[in-house]
Scaffold this active site. Structure first.
Site, PDB file in Angstrom:
ATOM      1  N   HIS A  56       8.519   0.643   6.529  1.00 19.47           N
ATOM      2  CA  HIS A  56       8.976   1.586   5.500  1.00 19.47           C
ATOM      3  C   HIS A  56       8.871   2.921   6.217  1.00 19.47           C
ATOM      4  CE1 HIS A  56       9.212   3.407   1.393  1.00 19.47           C
ATOM      5  NE2 HIS A  56       8.740   4.433   2.110  1.00 19.47           N
ATOM      6  N   LYS A  76      -6.853   6.606   9.080  1.00 16.43           N
ATOM      7  CA  LYS A  76      -7.741   6.748  10.239  1.00 16.43           C
ATOM      8  C   LYS A  76      -8.510   8.070  10.216  1.00 16.43           C
ATOM      9  CE  LYS A  76      -4.683   4.450  13.542  1.00 16.43           C
ATOM     10  NZ  LYS A  76      -3.457   5.030  13.075  1.00 16.43           N
ATOM     11  N   TRP A 105       0.832  -1.211   0.000  1.00 16.14           N
ATOM     12  CA  TRP A 105       0.000   0.000   0.000  1.00 16.14           C
ATOM     13  C   TRP A 105       0.868   1.263   0.000  1.00 16.14           C
ATOM     14  CZ3 TRP A 105       0.130   3.590   4.017  1.00 16.14           C
ATOM     15  CH2 TRP A 105       0.733   3.174   5.211  1.00 16.14           C
ATOM     16  N   HIS A 165       8.086   6.155   7.897  1.00 17.18           N
ATOM     17  CA  HIS A 165       6.995   7.121   7.753  1.00 17.18           C
ATOM     18  C   HIS A 165       6.845   7.905   9.047  1.00 17.18           C
ATOM     19  CE1 HIS A 165       5.246   3.332   9.268  1.00 17.18           C
ATOM     20  NE2 HIS A 165       4.482   4.124  10.014  1.00 17.18           N
ATOM     21  N   TYR A 218       4.398  -1.067   9.927  1.00 18.41           N
ATOM     22  CA  TYR A 218       4.856  -1.171   8.532  1.00 18.41           C
ATOM     23  C   TYR A 218       6.284  -0.657   8.451  1.00 18.41           C
ATOM     24  CZ  TYR A 218      -0.161  -1.646   8.062  1.00 18.41           C
ATOM     25  OH  TYR A 218      -1.448  -2.059   8.224  1.00 18.41           O
ATOM     26  N   TYR A 221       7.949   3.471  17.186  1.00 18.38           N
ATOM     27  CA  TYR A 221       8.864   2.348  17.307  1.00 18.38           C
ATOM     28  C   TYR A 221       8.260   1.386  18.329  1.00 18.38           C
ATOM     29  CZ  TYR A 221      12.903  -0.565  17.141  1.00 18.38           C
ATOM     30  OH  TYR A 221      13.717  -1.644  16.921  1.00 18.38           O
ATOM     31  N   HIS A 227       4.191  10.306  11.465  1.00 13.48           N
ATOM     32  CA  HIS A 227       2.791  10.617  11.766  1.00 13.48           C
ATOM     33  C   HIS A 227       2.646  12.113  12.082  1.00 13.48           C
ATOM     34  CE1 HIS A 227       1.821   6.240  12.544  1.00 13.48           C
ATOM     35  NE2 HIS A 227       3.139   6.256  12.606  1.00 13.48           N
TER      36      HIS A 227
HETATM   37  N1  GTA Z   1      -3.379   6.624   3.782  1.00 15.10           N
HETATM   38  O1  GTA Z   1      -3.735   2.144   2.958  1.00 15.10           O
HETATM   39  C1  GTA Z   1      -3.444   3.042   3.754  1.00 15.10           C
HETATM   40  C2  GTA Z   1      -2.960   2.814   5.076  1.00 15.10           C
HETATM   41  N2  GTA Z   1      -2.715   1.698   5.809  1.00 15.10           N
HETATM   42  C3  GTA Z   1      -2.880   0.318   5.397  1.00 15.10           C
HETATM   43  C4  GTA Z   1      -2.252   2.069   7.032  1.00 15.10           C
HETATM   44  N3  GTA Z   1      -2.202   3.406   7.089  1.00 15.10           N
HETATM   45  C5  GTA Z   1      -2.633   3.904   5.899  1.00 15.10           C
HETATM   46  N4  GTA Z   1      -2.766   5.167   5.481  1.00 15.10           N
HETATM   47  C6  GTA Z   1      -3.223   5.398   4.227  1.00 15.10           C
HETATM   48  N5  GTA Z   1      -3.536   4.357   3.395  1.00 15.10           N
HETATM   49  O2  GTA Z   1      -1.318   5.465  11.025  1.00 15.10           O
HETATM   50  C7  GTA Z   1      -1.726   4.222   8.193  1.00 15.10           C
HETATM   51  C8  GTA Z   1      -2.191   3.729   9.547  1.00 15.10           C
HETATM   52  C9  GTA Z   1      -1.077   4.222  10.470  1.00 15.10           C
HETATM   53  C10 GTA Z   1       0.128   4.299   9.562  1.00 15.10           C
HETATM   54  C11 GTA Z   1       1.130   3.220   9.852  1.00 15.10           C
HETATM   55  O3  GTA Z   1      -0.326   4.119   8.245  1.00 15.10           O
HETATM   56  O4  GTA Z   1      -3.442   4.229   9.895  1.00 15.10           O
HETATM   57  P1  GTA Z   1       2.568   2.360  11.880  1.00 15.10           P
HETATM   58  O5  GTA Z   1       3.377   1.559  10.924  1.00 15.10           O
HETATM   59  O6  GTA Z   1       3.283   3.070  12.944  1.00 15.10           O
HETATM   60  O7  GTA Z   1       1.512   1.368  12.404  1.00 15.10           O
HETATM   61  O8  GTA Z   1       1.725   3.450  11.091  1.00 15.10           O
HETATM   62  P2  GTA Z   1       0.313   1.490  13.435  1.00 15.10           P
HETATM   63  O9  GTA Z   1       0.174   2.832  14.004  1.00 15.10           O
HETATM   64  O10 GTA Z   1       0.378   0.343  14.352  1.00 15.10           O
HETATM   65  O11 GTA Z   1      -0.851   1.174  12.459  1.00 15.10           O
HETATM   66  P3  GTA Z   1      -2.341   1.187  12.685  1.00 15.10           P
HETATM   67  O12 GTA Z   1      -2.872   0.295  11.636  1.00 15.10           O
HETATM   68  O13 GTA Z   1      -2.879   2.545  12.685  1.00 15.10           O
HETATM   69  O14 GTA Z   1      -2.595   0.553  14.149  1.00 15.10           O
HETATM   70  C12 GTA Z   1      -2.558   1.328  15.331  1.00 15.10           C
HETATM   71  C13 GTA Z   1      -3.455   0.793  16.364  1.00 15.10           C
HETATM   72  O15 GTA Z   1      -4.495   1.745  16.482  1.00 15.10           O
HETATM   73  C14 GTA Z   1      -4.104  -0.525  16.009  1.00 15.10           C
HETATM   74  O16 GTA Z   1      -3.503  -1.575  16.707  1.00 15.10           O
HETATM   75  C15 GTA Z   1      -5.537  -0.342  16.423  1.00 15.10           C
HETATM   76  O17 GTA Z   1      -5.814  -1.165  17.508  1.00 15.10           O
HETATM   77  C16 GTA Z   1      -5.671   1.094  16.884  1.00 15.10           C
HETATM   78  N6  GTA Z   1      -6.816   1.792  16.306  1.00 15.10           N
HETATM   79  C17 GTA Z   1      -7.666   2.520  17.020  1.00 15.10           C
HETATM   80  N7  GTA Z   1      -8.617   3.052  16.256  1.00 15.10           N
HETATM   81  C18 GTA Z   1      -8.382   2.656  15.005  1.00 15.10           C
HETATM   82  C19 GTA Z   1      -9.053   2.861  13.767  1.00 15.10           C
HETATM   83  N8  GTA Z   1     -10.132   3.591  13.647  1.00 15.10           N
HETATM   84  N9  GTA Z   1      -8.526   2.296  12.670  1.00 15.10           N
HETATM   85  C20 GTA Z   1      -7.425   1.549  12.745  1.00 15.10           C
HETATM   86  N10 GTA Z   1      -6.754   1.306  13.897  1.00 15.10           N
HETATM   87  C21 GTA Z   1      -7.235   1.855  15.017  1.00 15.10           C
END
Ligand code: GTA
Length: 323
Positions: A261, A193, A161, A263, A259, A255, A265
């Site tokens: 790669h 999100k 993605w 990035h 993912y 950390y 926030h």
């Molecule tokens: N624009 O396709 C995408 C995409 N994906 C697949 C992930 N991200 C994307 N953004 C776009 N398009 O902020 C975003 C994610 C995240 C960032 C990756 O990339 O939203 P990270 O590698 O540090 O991983 O950041 P992180 O923060 O763990 O990822 P993620 O998926 O946000 O999970 C964080 C935790 O937040 C989860 O464990 C979940 O339990 C919690 N959470 C709470 N509310 C939500 C919600 N509404 N949606 C998703 N997760 C949520």
């Protein structure tokens, strides 16, 4: 590139027309009504969200896993008046002296539920969203090299993605800012999100063009120009596009990330974003200062993070006698 001082509305004509460019229009809508609910992975009264594990049955009769996240969205100030005027029903719940509470039923257009779908979902996705106990790990550089690095090289979430965004195969119309330099450049897009309907929960991510930087652990002084570009240009782009000044942004790396790669926030300072707690978030400005002081800072110091009880990486640390 997206322009203008305010967030784009979901139903903007501009966005509807641009949809084919982000790949979304090529995909059939997710068959939500046919989802067979397997279990509730997590429910959060505070976040007003529920995380579901469901299965979609293919024509061959096989069930494919999906994660569906349902989340009530924040109020939009400019729609509050509509809510008062256009509600379909107001039902008294209790009345006591000057105090009363009601059930207010809004019309469908004012009662959106943000729905996030991961489909097909892997076992790792199900684990990620499942509510579990967490444990703190203190990872030395040796731990990183001997335990964490081999683990993330052998298994981590796909970053397709991210490549889709960098190559403009997905979300191209959502790009807020791009510095196209292959070494020191990045793309800034709204995070998954954020529905972009209100600024209270503003959330963007900057994805770097270089592909070999996995996480904070790989950063050295060589990456300072890249990191400074993200900090400076990212703040300017958010101020220009959304009118939110840099002083009201929390700009940080995770950390461990999910993912690998690199990035960064960008979240509204007033928003308690998931993953912004001290055991996970590293402010980009501090990272820049640390690297300017010592190029190998992140190859020397121990880093703390939380792991969920059934995460394989936690098991690896336990096997190595590090927990
Ligand atoms: N624009 O396709 C995408 C995409 N994906 C697949 C992930 N991200 C994307 N953004 C776009 N398009 O902020 C975003 C994610 C995240 C960032 C990756 O990339 O939203 P990270 O590698 O540090 O991983 O950041 P992180 O923060 O763990 O990822 P993620 O998926 O946000 O999970 C964080 C935790 O937040 C989860 O464990 C979940 O339990 C919690 N959470 C709470 N509310 C939500 C919600 N509404 N949606 C998703 N997760 C949520």
């Amino acid at each position: 590139m997206a322009e203008g001082p305010r967030p784009k509305r979901k139903h903007d004509e501009e966005e509807a027309e641009a949809a084919p460019h982000d790949g979304a229009a090529a995909v059939a809508p997710f068959p939500l009504a046919e989802l067979r609910l397997q279990r509730v992975l997590r429910e959060s009264a505070r976040d007003k969200a529920v995380f579901l594990h469901g299965q979609v049955t293919s024509p061959s009769g096989e069930g494919t896993d999906a994660v569906v996240i349902l989340e009530k969205t924040p109020f939009q100030e400019e729609k509050v008046l509509d809510l008062l005027k256009k509600h379909t029903k107001l039902e008294l719940q209790m009345h006591n002296d000057i105090y009363s509470t009601y059930h207010l039923y809004p019309p469908p257009e004012l009662s959106e539920i943000k729905t996030t779908v991961v489909y097909p979902a892997t076992e790792k996705h199900l684990q990620k969203y499942l509510r579990q106990e967490v444990h703190l790990i203190r990872e030395t550089w040796e731990d990183y090299k001997n335990i964490t690095l081999p683990f993330i090289q052998s298994q981590s979430f796909s970053i397709q993605w991210v490549y889709n965004i960098l190559e403009k195969k997905a979300e191209a119309d959502r790009i807020i800012h791009e510095n196209p330099d292959p070494c020191d450049g990045f793309v800034l897009v709204p995070d998954f999100k954020w529905n972009q309907n209100q600024l209270d929960d503003l959330y963007l991510i900057a994805l770097v063009h270089r592909r070999e930087v996995k996480s904070l652990r790989d950063l050295t002084a060589e990456h300072l120009p890249l990191l400074r570009n993200i900090l400076q240009e990212g703040k300017e782009a958010v101020a220009k596009r959304f009118g939110v000044p840099g002083s009201q942004l929390r700009i940080y790396l995770h950390y461990q990330p999910s993912y690998y790669h690199l990035h960064v926030h960008f979240t509204a300072l007033g928003y308690d974003a998931p993953g912004s707690s001290v055991e996970r978030a590293h402010l980009l400005a501090d990272v820049v200062d640390n690297l300017a002081m010592d190029s190998t800072y992140y190859q020397k110091r121990a880093l703390t993070f939380a792991l969920r009880a059934d995460e394989l990486l936690l098991k690896k640390f336990q096997e190595a006698g590090r927990v």
